[in-house]
Design a protein around this motif. Structure first.
Motif, PDB file in Angstrom:
ATOM      1  N   GLU A 163     127.352  24.123 122.396  1.00 47.42           N
ATOM      2  CA  GLU A 163     125.914  24.671 122.415  1.00 47.42           C
ATOM      3  C   GLU A 163     125.092  23.611 123.053  1.00 47.42           C
ATOM      4  N   ARG A 164     123.931  24.076 123.733  1.00 47.03           N
ATOM      5  CA  ARG A 164     123.209  22.864 124.034  1.00 47.03           C
ATOM      6  C   ARG A 164     122.345  22.473 123.161  1.00 47.03           C
ATOM      7  N   ALA A 165     121.678  21.218 123.465  1.00 49.18           N
ATOM      8  CA  ALA A 165     120.580  20.721 122.387  1.00 49.18           C
ATOM      9  C   ALA A 165     119.645  20.114 123.644  1.00 49.18           C
ATOM     10  N   ARG A 166     118.364  19.716 123.014  1.00 46.62           N
ATOM     11  CA  ARG A 166     117.367  19.389 123.875  1.00 46.62           C
ATOM     12  C   ARG A 166     116.785  18.069 123.023  1.00 46.62           C
ATOM     13  N   VAL A 167     116.507  16.846 123.942  1.00 47.41           N
ATOM     14  CA  VAL A 167     115.976  15.920 123.340  1.00 47.41           C
ATOM     15  C   VAL A 167     114.586  16.140 123.147  1.00 47.41           C
ATOM     16  N   ILE A 168     114.046  16.015 121.934  1.00 46.43           N
ATOM     17  CA  ILE A 168     112.667  15.961 121.513  1.00 46.43           C
ATOM     18  C   ILE A 168     111.870  14.696 121.367  1.00 46.43           C
ATOM     19  N   ALA A 169     112.663  13.657 121.224  1.00 48.65           N
ATOM     20  CA  ALA A 169     111.974  12.305 120.696  1.00 48.65           C
ATOM     21  C   ALA A 169     110.979  11.995 122.026  1.00 48.65           C
ATOM     22  N   ARG A 170     109.790  11.453 121.584  1.00 44.74           N
ATOM     23  CA  ARG A 170     108.742  11.310 122.804  1.00 44.74           C
ATOM     24  C   ARG A 170     109.166  10.114 123.585  1.00 44.74           C
ATOM     25  N   ASP A 171     109.645   9.287 123.029  1.00 45.33           N
ATOM     26  CA  ASP A 171     110.210   8.057 124.016  1.00 45.33           C
ATOM     27  C   ASP A 171     111.879   8.206 124.473  1.00 45.33           C
ATOM     28  N   GLY A 172     112.367   9.416 124.362  1.00 46.88           N
ATOM     29  CA  GLY A 172     113.746   9.666 124.779  1.00 46.88           C
ATOM     30  C   GLY A 172     114.591   9.032 123.507  1.00 46.88           C
ATOM     31  N   VAL A 173     115.906   9.153 124.000  1.00 47.19           N
ATOM     32  CA  VAL A 173     116.908   8.648 123.166  1.00 47.19           C
ATOM     33  C   VAL A 173     118.119   7.860 123.913  1.00 47.19           C
ATOM     34  N   ARG A 174     118.724   7.097 123.310  1.00 43.48           N
ATOM     35  CA  ARG A 174     119.832   6.250 124.043  1.00 43.48           C
ATOM     36  C   ARG A 174     121.180   6.980 123.917  1.00 43.48           C
ATOM     37  N   LEU A 175     121.769   7.044 125.040  1.00 45.55           N
ATOM     38  CA  LEU A 175     123.125   7.472 125.172  1.00 45.55           C
ATOM     39  C   LEU A 175     124.013   6.343 124.957  1.00 45.55           C
ATOM     40  N   ARG A 176     124.770   6.265 124.038  1.00 45.01           N
ATOM     41  CA  ARG A 176     125.826   5.164 124.055  1.00 45.01           C
ATOM     42  C   ARG A 176     127.480   5.524 123.955  1.00 45.01           C
ATOM     43  N   SER A 177     128.005   4.576 124.203  1.00 42.20           N
ATOM     44  CA  SER A 177     129.523   4.631 124.578  1.00 42.20           C
ATOM     45  C   SER A 177     130.197   4.952 123.300  1.00 42.20           C
ATOM     46  N   GLY A 178     129.595   4.782 122.098  1.00 43.64           N
ATOM     47  CA  GLY A 178     130.257   5.046 120.877  1.00 43.64           C
ATOM     48  C   GLY A 178     129.431   5.590 119.813  1.00 43.64           C
ATOM     49  N   ALA A 179     129.842   5.914 118.677  1.00 41.60           N
ATOM     50  CA  ALA A 179     129.034   6.404 117.517  1.00 41.60           C
ATOM     51  C   ALA A 179     128.701   5.352 116.775  1.00 41.60           C
ATOM     52  N   SER A 180     127.766   4.343 117.071  1.00 38.67           N
ATOM     53  CA  SER A 180     127.289   3.077 116.629  1.00 38.67           C
ATOM     54  C   SER A 180     126.151   2.484 117.265  1.00 38.67           C
ATOM     55  N   LEU A 181     125.289   1.901 116.352  1.00 37.08           N
ATOM     56  CA  LEU A 181     124.367   0.916 117.028  1.00 37.08           C
ATOM     57  C   LEU A 181     124.657  -0.199 117.726  1.00 37.08           C
ATOM     58  N   GLU A 182     125.750  -0.596 117.595  1.00 38.49           N
ATOM     59  CA  GLU A 182     126.709  -1.590 118.538  1.00 38.49           C
ATOM     60  C   GLU A 182     126.960  -1.440 119.687  1.00 38.49           C
ATOM     61  N   ALA A 183     127.423   0.059 119.781  1.00 40.79           N
ATOM     62  CA  ALA A 183     127.902   0.539 121.261  1.00 40.79           C
ATOM     63  C   ALA A 183     127.204   0.278 122.300  1.00 40.79           C
ATOM     64  N   ALA A 184     127.744   0.012 123.384  1.00 41.36           N
ATOM     65  CA  ALA A 184     126.795  -0.031 124.809  1.00 41.36           C
ATOM     66  C   ALA A 184     126.227   1.110 125.127  1.00 41.36           C
ATOM     67  N   ALA A 234     112.782  12.431 126.992  1.00 41.38           N
ATOM     68  CA  ALA A 234     112.329  13.917 126.293  1.00 41.38           C
ATOM     69  C   ALA A 234     112.664  14.798 127.193  1.00 41.38           C
ATOM     70  N   SER A 235     112.953  15.929 126.431  1.00 35.38           N
ATOM     71  CA  SER A 235     113.349  17.319 127.098  1.00 35.38           C
ATOM     72  C   SER A 235     114.557  17.433 127.822  1.00 35.38           C
ATOM     73  N   SER A 236     115.223  16.287 127.949  1.00 33.72           N
ATOM     74  CA  SER A 236     116.776  16.240 128.384  1.00 33.72           C
ATOM     75  C   SER A 236     117.721  17.284 127.846  1.00 33.72           C
ATOM     76  N   LEU A 237     118.315  18.060 128.562  1.00 34.16           N
ATOM     77  CA  LEU A 237     119.333  18.809 127.932  1.00 34.16           C
ATOM     78  C   LEU A 237     120.787  18.387 127.956  1.00 34.16           C
ATOM     79  N   VAL A 238     121.363  18.352 126.720  1.00 26.74           N
ATOM     80  CA  VAL A 238     123.000  17.871 126.586  1.00 26.74           C
ATOM     81  C   VAL A 238     123.549  19.011 126.107  1.00 26.74           C
ATOM     82  N   LEU A 239     124.935  18.965 126.414  1.00 27.67           N
ATOM     83  CA  LEU A 239     125.973  20.061 125.827  1.00 27.67           C
ATOM     84  C   LEU A 239     126.522  19.158 124.842  1.00 27.67           C
ATOM     85  N   VAL A 240     126.684  19.825 123.442  1.00 30.50           N
ATOM     86  CA  VAL A 240     127.294  19.185 122.469  1.00 30.50           C
ATOM     87  C   VAL A 240     128.778  19.392 122.362  1.00 30.50           C
ATOM     88  N   VAL A 241     129.451  18.420 122.520  1.00 28.54           N
ATOM     89  CA  VAL A 241     130.947  18.584 122.723  1.00 28.54           C
ATOM     90  C   VAL A 241     131.954  18.120 121.419  1.00 28.54           C
TER      91      VAL A 241
END
Length: 239
Positions: free
Chosen positions: A78-99, A106-113
């Motif tokens: 299903e789809r999800a929407r970014v609601i963080a005022r300053d947006g959100v980082r898309l990273r290469s891995g599930a970690s704060l250390e990932a690139a 904000a308001s970007s749409l993503v498909l959850v996979v």
């Protein structure tokens, strides 16, 4: 003499230093050097593309825990929407250390996979960005802040002229929001696919386009945007 020796052999008082079936003691072994073997070089496997994430491995390969718990009830597929005022980082891995792959406004749409995964005390989801080729992992929130929400399907987008007070949704990528209703007006920002806005007034005709003044739901940015360009609808009314 033969009769005297026989009992002694039977009792085992006379022994030999080598087996009785041998005619002579075995010769000392020769220390023959072992042949030197050629080292076997095992090639290092190249990193996999892992679904287009720039060579990163999946969360399980990184030792990241998959979990059934999450703060936000997102659903894979299903789809999800970014609601963080300053947006959100898309990273290469599930970690704060990932690139960092991209910054999703904000308001970007993503498909959850896939997901959720938990790492660094954060719940992560693997997503694909609607409208472009970016994919990666996003955090659903931090402490009390929530970055994502379920993008509802209960409302439909309709093809009719917007009116003041209507909610409209951007249906293209990078819609320009300007300070005035003309192409020479200062650019405020570009709006991502799926951005929702409230129509303030309009239309006004200028430069061959129909312009409406709109205000974004996230961030409360107010400006002017064309409703169609080159016969392509740029945003539609939500009903």
């Amino acid at each position: 003499m033969g009769l005297a020796i026989a009992p002694a052999l039977a009792c085992g008082t006379i022994s030999t230093r080598f087996p009785i079936e041998s005619a002579a003691p075995p010769s000392s072994p020769t220390n023959t050097p072992l042949p030197t073997s050629t080292p076997i070089v095992i090639p290092t496997p190249a990193p996999s593309d892992a679904g287009g994430l720039g060579g990163s491995t999946g969360p399980e390969e990184q030792g990241i825990e998959r979990t059934q718990r999450s703060q936000v009830p997102l659903v894979v597929g299903e789809r999800a929407r970014v609601i963080a005022r300053d947006g959100v980082r898309l990273r290469s891995g599930a970690s704060l250390e990932a690139a960092e792959v991209a910054q999703l406004p904000a308001s970007s749409l993503v498909l959850v996979v896939d997901g959720p995964f938990v790492a660094d005390g954060i719940y992560w989801w693997r997503v694909e960005v609607v409208g472009n080729s970016h994919s990666g992992f996003v955090a659903e929130g931090w402490q009390d802040a929530v970055y994502l929400e379920v993008a509802g399907h209960e409302q439909a987008l309709v093809d009719r002229a917007p009116r003041a007070g209507d909610t409209v949704e951007v249906v293209i990528q990078n819609l320009r929001l300007r300070q005035g209703p003309n192409v020479s007006a200062t650019l405020i920002t570009t709006l991502a696919l799926g951005t929702r806005m409230t129509v303030q007034q309009g239309p006004q005709a200028a430069d061959g386009y129909q312009w409406y003044e709109v205000r974004t739901e996230v961030g409360n940015l107010t400006g002017w945007a064309v409703v169609a360009a080159d016969n392509v609808i740029t945003y539609k009314v939500v009903e």
